[in-house]
Design a protein around this motif. Structure first.
Motif, short mmCIF file in Angstrom:
data_model
loop_
_atom_site.label_atom_id
_atom_site.label_comp_id
_atom_site.label_asym_id
_atom_site.label_seq_id
_atom_site.Cartn_x
_atom_site.Cartn_y
_atom_site.Cartn_z
N LEU A 1 0.82 -1.22 0.00
CA LEU A 1 0.00 0.00 0.00
C LEU A 1 0.85 1.26 0.00
O LEU A 1 0.50 2.27 -0.62
N ALA B 1 1.77 1.99 -3.48
CA ALA B 1 0.58 2.38 -4.25
C ALA B 1 0.15 3.81 -3.89
O ALA B 1 -0.11 4.63 -4.78
N GLU C 1 2.49 6.33 -5.29
CA GLU C 1 2.31 6.46 -6.75
C GLU C 1 1.08 7.32 -7.06
O GLU C 1 1.14 8.22 -7.89
N MET C 2 -0.03 7.05 -6.36
CA MET C 2 -1.25 7.83 -6.59
C MET C 2 -1.00 9.31 -6.29
O MET C 2 -1.43 10.20 -7.04
N LYS D 1 1.39 10.80 -9.00
CA LYS D 1 0.84 10.82 -10.37
C LYS D 1 -0.42 11.69 -10.49
O LYS D 1 -0.79 12.12 -11.58
N LEU D 2 -1.11 11.91 -9.34
CA LEU D 2 -2.40 12.60 -9.47
C LEU D 2 -2.62 13.75 -8.50
O LEU D 2 -2.96 14.86 -8.87
N PHE D 3 -2.36 13.48 -7.20
CA PHE D 3 -2.81 14.46 -6.19
C PHE D 3 -1.80 15.56 -5.88
O PHE D 3 -2.19 16.62 -5.38
N VAL E 1 -9.68 8.29 -12.75
CA VAL E 1 -8.27 8.39 -13.20
C VAL E 1 -7.45 7.29 -12.56
O VAL E 1 -6.66 6.61 -13.22
N LEU E 2 -7.65 7.07 -11.26
CA LEU E 2 -6.87 6.04 -10.55
C LEU E 2 -7.17 4.65 -11.12
O LEU E 2 -6.25 3.84 -11.32
N LYS F 1 -5.41 4.14 -14.23
CA LYS F 1 -3.96 3.95 -14.02
C LYS F 1 -3.67 2.62 -13.31
O LYS F 1 -2.56 2.37 -12.84
N HIS G 1 -5.18 1.33 -10.49
CA HIS G 1 -5.46 1.23 -9.05
C HIS G 1 -6.93 0.86 -8.84
O HIS G 1 -7.71 1.64 -8.30
#
Lengths: 84, 84
Positions: free
Chosen positions: A54, A57, A60-61, A64-66, B25-26, B29, B31
């Protein structure tokens, strides 16, 4: 089920226009002892535990996004939660 | 000096369009085990301790400026911090 709470904040070196505006409003409302305001994001992720790593993960989230890693820092915590 | 950390989240009954978009989006990707995303505000207040009732002051700042009490909930914690 797991929950990851993510806290995203602007780096100290980065000017926070929202925070600056908030200080002015708070002072105008009589809260003169407020010295600094930093406004960031608070993200709650509910994640089914599939045994995956986790931490990797969630990082990465975030990256890549937040999080805009050029100007923002982040930290997170992973908690066990009861099934809803 | 004191620091108040404020966590503002949309009420559970309120749809979170940002959160919904983030889930899509996740999943795209890879997730897929992310079941829910709720995106809120994280606010750090640095407050000079003048002996005033900080709980009342922080609640007032939240309800007058940072929180839309019609659709958002909030919680906060007050911490002692070293002078910068």
């Amino acid at each position: 089920m797991k929950k990851a709470n993510v806290y995203v904040t602007l780096r100290e070196s980065v000017i926070d226009p929202q925070g600056t505006a908030a200080i002015n409003v708070l002072h105008a409302k009589g809260h003169d002892n407020v010295k600094d305001v930093r406004i960031g994001k608070y993200i709650e992720l509910t994640i089914e535990d599939t045994g995956q790593d986790l931490d990797t993960a969630v990082r990465e989230m975030c990256e890549k996004l937040f999080v805009n890693t050029n100007v923002e820092d982040y930290r997170y915590e992973v908690l066990e939660v009861e099934e809803a």
